[in-house]
Design a protein around this motif. Sequence first.
Motif, PDB file in Angstrom:
ATOM      1  N   PRO A 141       0.801  -1.215   0.000  1.00  0.00           N
ATOM      2  CA  PRO A 141       0.000   0.000   0.000  1.00  0.00           C
ATOM      3  C   PRO A 141       0.836   1.267   0.000  1.00  0.00           C
ATOM      4  O   PRO A 141       0.347   2.325  -0.339  1.00  0.00           O
ATOM      5  N   ALA A 142       2.081   1.174   0.395  1.00  0.00           N
ATOM      6  CA  ALA A 142       2.930   2.361   0.436  1.00  0.00           C
ATOM      7  C   ALA A 142       3.709   2.558  -0.846  1.00  0.00           C
ATOM      8  O   ALA A 142       4.404   3.539  -1.011  1.00  0.00           O
ATOM      9  N   ASP A 143       3.621   1.608  -1.782  1.00  0.00           N
ATOM     10  CA  ASP A 143       4.385   1.693  -3.004  1.00  0.00           C
ATOM     11  C   ASP A 143       3.560   2.326  -4.105  1.00  0.00           C
ATOM     12  O   ASP A 143       2.382   2.023  -4.274  1.00  0.00           O
ATOM     13  N   PRO A 144       4.153   3.205  -4.928  1.00  0.00           N
ATOM     14  CA  PRO A 144       3.402   3.857  -5.989  1.00  0.00           C
ATOM     15  C   PRO A 144       3.038   2.896  -7.101  1.00  0.00           C
ATOM     16  O   PRO A 144       3.739   1.931  -7.378  1.00  0.00           O
TER      17      PRO A 144
ATOM     18  N   HIS B 296      -0.086   8.581  -2.971  1.00  0.00           N
ATOM     19  CA  HIS B 296       0.470   7.626  -2.005  1.00  0.00           C
ATOM     20  C   HIS B 296       1.114   8.322  -0.815  1.00  0.00           C
ATOM     21  O   HIS B 296       1.829   7.705  -0.034  1.00  0.00           O
ATOM     22  N   ALA B 297       0.868   9.627  -0.679  1.00  0.00           N
ATOM     23  CA  ALA B 297       1.569  10.400   0.338  1.00  0.00           C
ATOM     24  C   ALA B 297       1.266   9.928   1.755  1.00  0.00           C
ATOM     25  O   ALA B 297       2.069  10.123   2.664  1.00  0.00           O
ATOM     26  N   LEU B 298       0.115   9.298   1.979  1.00  0.00           N
ATOM     27  CA  LEU B 298      -0.223   8.781   3.307  1.00  0.00           C
ATOM     28  C   LEU B 298       0.109   7.298   3.437  1.00  0.00           C
ATOM     29  O   LEU B 298      -0.462   6.587   4.261  1.00  0.00           O
ATOM     30  N   ARG B 299       1.018   6.821   2.571  1.00  0.00           N
ATOM     31  CA  ARG B 299       1.558   5.452   2.613  1.00  0.00           C
ATOM     32  C   ARG B 299       0.554   4.381   2.202  1.00  0.00           C
ATOM     33  O   ARG B 299       0.716   3.213   2.533  1.00  0.00           O
TER      34      ARG B 299
ATOM     35  N   THR C 201      -1.441  18.579  -3.303  1.00  0.00           N
ATOM     36  CA  THR C 201      -1.346  18.987  -4.700  1.00  0.00           C
ATOM     37  C   THR C 201      -0.504  17.941  -5.412  1.00  0.00           C
ATOM     38  O   THR C 201       0.613  17.654  -4.983  1.00  0.00           O
ATOM     39  N   ALA C 202      -1.062  17.366  -6.483  1.00  0.00           N
ATOM     40  CA  ALA C 202      -0.386  16.260  -7.165  1.00  0.00           C
ATOM     41  C   ALA C 202      -0.118  16.617  -8.618  1.00  0.00           C
ATOM     42  O   ALA C 202      -0.948  17.240  -9.289  1.00  0.00           O
TER      43      ALA C 202
ATOM     44  N   GLU D  57       3.926  14.641  -5.345  1.00  0.00           N
ATOM     45  CA  GLU D  57       2.825  14.941  -4.428  1.00  0.00           C
ATOM     46  C   GLU D  57       3.333  15.865  -3.331  1.00  0.00           C
ATOM     47  O   GLU D  57       4.342  15.579  -2.692  1.00  0.00           O
ATOM     48  N   VAL D  58       2.636  16.980  -3.138  1.00  0.00           N
ATOM     49  CA  VAL D  58       2.974  17.936  -2.092  1.00  0.00           C
ATOM     50  C   VAL D  58       1.873  17.885  -1.045  1.00  0.00           C
ATOM     51  O   VAL D  58       0.732  18.269  -1.310  1.00  0.00           O
ATOM     52  N   LEU D  59       2.206  17.385   0.125  1.00  0.00           N
ATOM     53  CA  LEU D  59       1.256  17.180   1.219  1.00  0.00           C
ATOM     54  C   LEU D  59       1.508  18.239   2.280  1.00  0.00           C
ATOM     55  O   LEU D  59       2.610  18.331   2.823  1.00  0.00           O
ATOM     56  N   LYS D  60       0.496  19.060   2.580  1.00  0.00           N
ATOM     57  CA  LYS D  60       0.663  20.202   3.480  1.00  0.00           C
ATOM     58  C   LYS D  60       0.162  19.885   4.886  1.00  0.00           C
ATOM     59  O   LYS D  60      -0.803  19.155   5.071  1.00  0.00           O
TER      60      LYS D  60
END
Length: 742
Positions: free
Chosen positions: A35-38, A55-58, A71-72, A150-153
């Motif tokens: 689940p953590a792999d793109p 996949h930013a939350l694994r 933002t992806a 992916e930019v996760l804020k």
Amino acid sequence: MIKPVGLLTTCAAIAIASGATPARAQSVSTPATSPADPAPADPQADPNTADIIVHALRRSETLQSVPAAITAFTATRIEEAGITKPADFIAQTPNVTLVQTQNAGTSFVVIRGIGQARNSEPSVAVVVDGVQQVNPSQFNRELFDVDQIEVLKGPQGGVYGRNAIGGAIVITTKAPTDTLTGRFKGGFDNGPGFRVQGVLSGPITKGGDLKFRAGLSYYDTNGFIPNVYTGKNADPVRDLSGSAQLLWEPSSTLSFDLRGSVDRLRTRGYYFNIVSDVNDTSVPVQVNNPGIDNRDIYDVSAKVSYDAGFGTFTSITAYDRLTEIVTGDGTDFKPREQSLLYGYFGFDLAQSQFLQVEAVSQEVRFASPVYRPFSFIVGAYGLHTDRYISTSNLKDIGEGVFPVYRTPSTNPRSPQYSFLADSQNNLAWAVFANVNWKLALGLEFDGSLRYDSDRRRQTTLTPTAYLPNVPGFPQGLTGDVRAKTFKELQPKATLRYKVGNPLLVYASFSRGFRSGGFNQTGVAAIAASSGVVGIRDVYDAEVATTYEIGAKTQWFDHQLDINVAAYTTKSQNGYFFFYLATNGTQNLGNVPEARYKGFEVEVNARPMRGWELNAGFGYTDSAIRKFPDPTVIGNHAPLVSEYTVNAGTQYKWALGGSGIEAVARVDYQLLGKTWFDVANSTVRRPVGLVNTRLGLQRNNSWTVTAFAKNLTNRLYNAEYAPGGFVFKAEPRQYGVEFTKTF
């Protein structure tokens, strides 16, 4: 089918804030082994209806289903927007800015007000193909052969640990292909300069269980910022980078993934000016010592994944090495004969800084299947880092400036004026757990908990003759050892509720942490004797606590997405930077408490086939609440832009029945008022930047594109440092590029 007229009216109302979230560019296939792999991209997906998988939350989820502000950028958007370096995608992301200054390894990412400073830990966790970068000097490098960004804020300490205090940037490179494919890219710019890139990928064995991918990139330009003293540009670049990957999948449940990359950069730095107003761009670069900035980065990683049926085991081992040597002019960055020091003492100053970092990391984790009502990930992480840094001031007697590495200079053409050197031996470890619990129809709980410990041990390597000796303060000694452990428990909890496809609402609490550390030996005494407050030999770790609410909506059969988020953050012991001219050192201090609050709005629309509109607005109100100097309380935090506007539109149209399409794109970034130091001694006025692209493409086979960055040639200073040091931002750049896929 959507009614174009209705959506056109809606888009006209929102286009004035247009922006950054490419939320409907290209689909990806089903989740990968872990689940953590793109997951790899699906080239056959219909871009008008497909969702981006992030996949930013694994774990793999659609962008509009993730209870977080993300933002992806897919491979398609990266290519169409001309993204070749981190500044390009950050310019299209609300409430995120990048300050590039001094040298290639010095760039500051600021997310929702959480920033960084020279020689500090980064404000964001940067993860490339599952491996977290350990040094911020690695970040600003060439991007090529990238599949998704992916930019996760917001703080993500529960997911990524130390340094995820502002968020996370997750970069996934393209995977090896099942058939032999290749790609060539070339181009020219007004430096003048040129760029060439090549990628080759395919199977090695007949069965396709062993595959490879390899790429090479070279960029060469004379630069864009004139140095009026030398008659040449101050910022030439020679950058050679390459990557290689071997993927072995002996069975459907077992895979071995080996990756390596190298980046060798040759450029220049330290071409500052000194002014009292950050908006003053009238002073040209005029340093008589152009100097060097040579940076070498080597990375290698090995990932092993095994699907046991009841879950997936993953191990990631990584090694990286960074070396950077920077030399150039010193204060006051004027030709030697015109400098203030030359008039009094007959010589000017030059400077040299050497940095070398080696790191080994290991992560192991177990992920349960994601399709169950309750799923989880548990794991552990370890990191060992060796870091050496030396900082030198040298006398400029008209013979040039020469690099200084681990020992003071004995070169009579570049006499040593001051020298500081330290080594660090750091050991960090963490344990973590993430859970997803489907409580009821549409209602889910996401939780993360991570404990990080970071032991830092610094040894003074400065020869005693060069150590500061200030009356009333302890005298430092060569071989002195300072040690401290920074640790923090980082929780994150999110509750989300999804009402069909149109609406997702969420609320979250999260805590982020980044380690403290050591200034170079003796700076506390120098700072105190100079009347500077807040600078100590040891600076504390920063902890940020954030509360956030948000909503994500989809309209008109996936033709329009509108996402909003609001947050409030309390930061304790945030970093600020101060340059001590007395001994030429770059130092960090702590802001005991600062508050950040703000919101973001992101919009992505397709009014009709071939036409895209992207919109984003971010606002951050920052305030220093506690500080040793009471006159600073109430000021804005350093490096924070009050607001950002990110606007973009793109249109494709067919040229007859030839299969050739024309593509036109315009992107706009507006940076609001920006403060740079705790004293708020100057504020930069809003800066608006326009990028354009116009090209032809045929059936994903070839493209030819003309581009312009900073089309209007907006001149501004990228940074202002205490003492009046300003660093010029890049002026207009334009050129043409072409690609061929086979």
